[in-house]
Design a protein around this motif. Structure first.
Motif, PDB file in Angstrom:
ATOM      1  N   ARG A 145       0.856  -1.183   0.000  1.00  0.00           N
ATOM      2  CA  ARG A 145       0.000   0.000   0.000  1.00  0.00           C
ATOM      3  C   ARG A 145       0.893   1.235   0.000  1.00  0.00           C
ATOM      4  NH1 ARG A 145      -3.874  -0.957   3.747  1.00  0.00           N
ATOM      5  NH2 ARG A 145      -5.213  -1.711   2.106  1.00  0.00           N
ATOM      6  N   VAL A 146       0.683   2.079  -0.989  1.00  0.00           N
ATOM      7  CA  VAL A 146       1.482   3.285  -1.177  1.00  0.00           C
ATOM      8  C   VAL A 146       0.568   4.504  -1.095  1.00  0.00           C
ATOM      9  CG1 VAL A 146       3.011   4.515  -2.764  1.00  0.00           C
ATOM     10  CG2 VAL A 146       3.028   2.016  -2.718  1.00  0.00           C
ATOM     11  N   VAL A 147       0.961   5.491  -0.302  1.00  0.00           N
ATOM     12  CA  VAL A 147       0.250   6.760  -0.242  1.00  0.00           C
ATOM     13  C   VAL A 147       1.160   7.817  -0.860  1.00  0.00           C
ATOM     14  CG1 VAL A 147      -0.722   8.547   1.255  1.00  0.00           C
ATOM     15  CG2 VAL A 147      -1.078   6.127   1.804  1.00  0.00           C
ATOM     16  N   VAL A 148       0.635   8.520  -1.859  1.00  0.00           N
ATOM     17  CA  VAL A 148       1.391   9.571  -2.536  1.00  0.00           C
ATOM     18  C   VAL A 148       0.700  10.907  -2.257  1.00  0.00           C
ATOM     19  CG1 VAL A 148       2.343  10.422  -4.705  1.00  0.00           C
ATOM     20  CG2 VAL A 148       2.074   7.951  -4.344  1.00  0.00           C
ATOM     21  N   VAL A 149       1.285  11.679  -1.372  1.00  0.00           N
ATOM     22  CA  VAL A 149       0.775  13.017  -1.079  1.00  0.00           C
ATOM     23  C   VAL A 149       1.246  13.930  -2.202  1.00  0.00           C
ATOM     24  CG1 VAL A 149       0.784  14.924   0.566  1.00  0.00           C
ATOM     25  CG2 VAL A 149       0.858  12.556   1.404  1.00  0.00           C
ATOM     26  N   GLY A 150       0.296  14.511  -2.908  1.00  0.00           N
ATOM     27  CA  GLY A 150       0.644  15.295  -4.093  1.00  0.00           C
ATOM     28  C   GLY A 150       0.694  14.404  -5.317  1.00  0.00           C
ATOM     29  N   GLY A 151      -0.215  13.451  -5.398  1.00  0.00           N
ATOM     30  CA  GLY A 151      -0.203  12.474  -6.484  1.00  0.00           C
ATOM     31  C   GLY A 151      -1.044  12.818  -7.683  1.00  0.00           C
ATOM     32  N   THR A 152      -1.527  14.057  -7.777  1.00  0.00           N
ATOM     33  CA  THR A 152      -2.384  14.407  -8.907  1.00  0.00           C
ATOM     34  C   THR A 152      -1.631  15.023 -10.078  1.00  0.00           C
ATOM     35  OG1 THR A 152      -2.930  16.567  -7.966  1.00  0.00           O
ATOM     36  CG2 THR A 152      -4.427  14.730  -7.449  1.00  0.00           C
ATOM     37  N   SER A 153      -0.352  15.326  -9.893  1.00  0.00           N
ATOM     38  CA  SER A 153       0.412  15.915 -11.001  1.00  0.00           C
ATOM     39  C   SER A 153       1.901  15.659 -10.800  1.00  0.00           C
ATOM     40  CB  SER A 153       0.152  17.424 -11.118  1.00  0.00           C
ATOM     41  OG  SER A 153       0.635  18.085  -9.978  1.00  0.00           O
TER      42      SER A 153
ATOM     43  N   THR B 191     -10.660  11.969 -10.350  1.00  0.00           N
ATOM     44  CA  THR B 191     -10.414  11.915 -11.791  1.00  0.00           C
ATOM     45  C   THR B 191      -9.049  11.307 -12.098  1.00  0.00           C
ATOM     46  OG1 THR B 191     -11.834  13.821 -12.210  1.00  0.00           O
ATOM     47  CG2 THR B 191     -10.164  13.321 -13.886  1.00  0.00           C
ATOM     48  N   VAL B 192      -8.022  11.766 -11.405  1.00  0.00           N
ATOM     49  CA  VAL B 192      -6.667  11.260 -11.648  1.00  0.00           C
ATOM     50  C   VAL B 192      -6.564   9.801 -11.224  1.00  0.00           C
ATOM     51  CG1 VAL B 192      -4.219  11.521 -11.063  1.00  0.00           C
ATOM     52  CG2 VAL B 192      -5.609  13.538 -11.544  1.00  0.00           C
ATOM     53  N   ALA B 193      -7.166   9.431 -10.099  1.00  0.00           N
ATOM     54  CA  ALA B 193      -7.143   8.027  -9.658  1.00  0.00           C
ATOM     55  C   ALA B 193      -7.800   7.131 -10.700  1.00  0.00           C
ATOM     56  CB  ALA B 193      -7.837   7.885  -8.308  1.00  0.00           C
ATOM     57  N   ASP B 194      -8.920   7.580 -11.271  1.00  0.00           N
ATOM     58  CA  ASP B 194      -9.582   6.805 -12.321  1.00  0.00           C
ATOM     59  C   ASP B 194      -8.703   6.683 -13.552  1.00  0.00           C
ATOM     60  OD1 ASP B 194     -11.766   6.506 -10.656  1.00  0.00           O
ATOM     61  OD2 ASP B 194     -12.996   8.016 -11.679  1.00  0.00           O
ATOM     62  N   GLU B 195      -7.982   7.752 -13.901  1.00  0.00           N
ATOM     63  CA  GLU B 195      -7.081   7.718 -15.057  1.00  0.00           C
ATOM     64  C   GLU B 195      -5.913   6.769 -14.824  1.00  0.00           C
ATOM     65  OE1 GLU B 195      -5.910  11.760 -15.722  1.00  0.00           O
ATOM     66  OE2 GLU B 195      -7.898  12.355 -16.446  1.00  0.00           O
ATOM     67  N   ILE B 196      -5.364   6.777 -13.615  1.00  0.00           N
ATOM     68  CA  ILE B 196      -4.247   5.877 -13.293  1.00  0.00           C
ATOM     69  C   ILE B 196      -4.712   4.434 -13.323  1.00  0.00           C
ATOM     70  CG2 ILE B 196      -2.675   5.145 -11.452  1.00  0.00           C
ATOM     71  CD1 ILE B 196      -2.414   8.144 -10.704  1.00  0.00           C
ATOM     72  N   GLY B 197      -5.892   4.194 -12.775  1.00  0.00           N
ATOM     73  CA  GLY B 197      -6.471   2.859 -12.813  1.00  0.00           C
ATOM     74  C   GLY B 197      -5.886   1.923 -11.769  1.00  0.00           C
ATOM     75  N   GLY B 198      -6.074   0.633 -12.021  1.00  0.00           N
ATOM     76  CA  GLY B 198      -5.625  -0.360 -11.060  1.00  0.00           C
ATOM     77  C   GLY B 198      -6.364  -0.187  -9.753  1.00  0.00           C
ATOM     78  N   SER B 199      -5.666  -0.385  -8.677  1.00  0.00           N
ATOM     79  CA  SER B 199      -6.245  -0.229  -7.343  1.00  0.00           C
ATOM     80  C   SER B 199      -5.823   1.124  -6.777  1.00  0.00           C
ATOM     81  CB  SER B 199      -5.778  -1.381  -6.450  1.00  0.00           C
ATOM     82  OG  SER B 199      -6.390  -1.285  -5.190  1.00  0.00           O
ATOM     83  N   THR B 200      -6.230   2.186  -7.483  1.00  0.00           N
ATOM     84  CA  THR B 200      -5.863   3.545  -7.085  1.00  0.00           C
ATOM     85  C   THR B 200      -7.111   4.282  -6.647  1.00  0.00           C
ATOM     86  OG1 THR B 200      -4.092   3.581  -8.722  1.00  0.00           O
ATOM     87  CG2 THR B 200      -4.779   5.703  -7.835  1.00  0.00           C
ATOM     88  N   ARG B 201      -6.995   5.001  -5.542  1.00  0.00           N
ATOM     89  CA  ARG B 201      -8.102   5.862  -5.120  1.00  0.00           C
ATOM     90  C   ARG B 201      -7.559   7.209  -4.693  1.00  0.00           C
ATOM     91  NH1 ARG B 201      -9.824   5.498   0.736  1.00  0.00           N
ATOM     92  NH2 ARG B 201      -8.145   4.392   1.766  1.00  0.00           N
ATOM     93  N   GLY B 202      -8.407   8.199  -4.748  1.00  0.00           N
ATOM     94  CA  GLY B 202      -8.007   9.550  -4.415  1.00  0.00           C
ATOM     95  C   GLY B 202      -8.652  10.047  -3.141  1.00  0.00           C
TER      96      GLY B 202
END
Length: 89
Positions: free
Chosen positions: A6-14, A43-54
Motif C-alpha cells: 500500500r502506497v500513499v502519494v501526497v501530491g499524487g495528482t500531477s 479523476t486522476v485516480a480513475d485515469e491511473i487505474g488499477g487499485s488507485t483511489r483519491g
C-alpha cells in the motif's frame, strides 16, 4: 487485508507524484493519491487505474490530515511529492 504493498502519494495528482503513483499501480500496488480537490483526485485516480483511489488532503490545513487519512489503515510506503514551487528564474 491485501497482500499488496500500500502506497500513499501526497501530491499524487500531477508531476512526479502522479508518475510515481502510476508506476506503483502498474506493478500492482494499492495506491492512494492525495490532492487538494476531491474531484481532481478522483479523476486522476480513475485515469491511473488499477487499485488507485483519491483522497482530498490539503497540507496547508495540518489539523485535518489525520482525519483525511483515517480510513487508510496500513501504509507500506509514503511519498510526499506535494510542493509549492517559487518562481526561480
Amino acid at each position: 487485508m491485501s497482500e499488496r504493498t500500500r502506497v500513499v502519494v501526497v501530491g499524487g495528482t500531477s508531476g512526479i507524484g502522479r508518475h510515481f503513483a502510476r508506476f506503483c499501480a502498474e506493478r500492482g500496488d494499492d495506491v492512494v493519491i492525495t490532492g487538494r480537490s476531491a474531484a481532481r483526485t478522483k479523476t486522476v485516480a480513475d485515469e491511473i487505474g488499477g487499485s488507485t483511489r483519491g483522497l482530498a488532503l490539503d497540507l496547508a490545513e495540518p489539523e485535518r490530515i489525520a482525519d483525511a487519512l483515517a480510513d487508510v489503515p496500513h501504509v507500506d510506503r509514503l511519498v510526499v511529492a506535494a510542493l509549492d514551487r517559487d518562481h526561480n528564474t
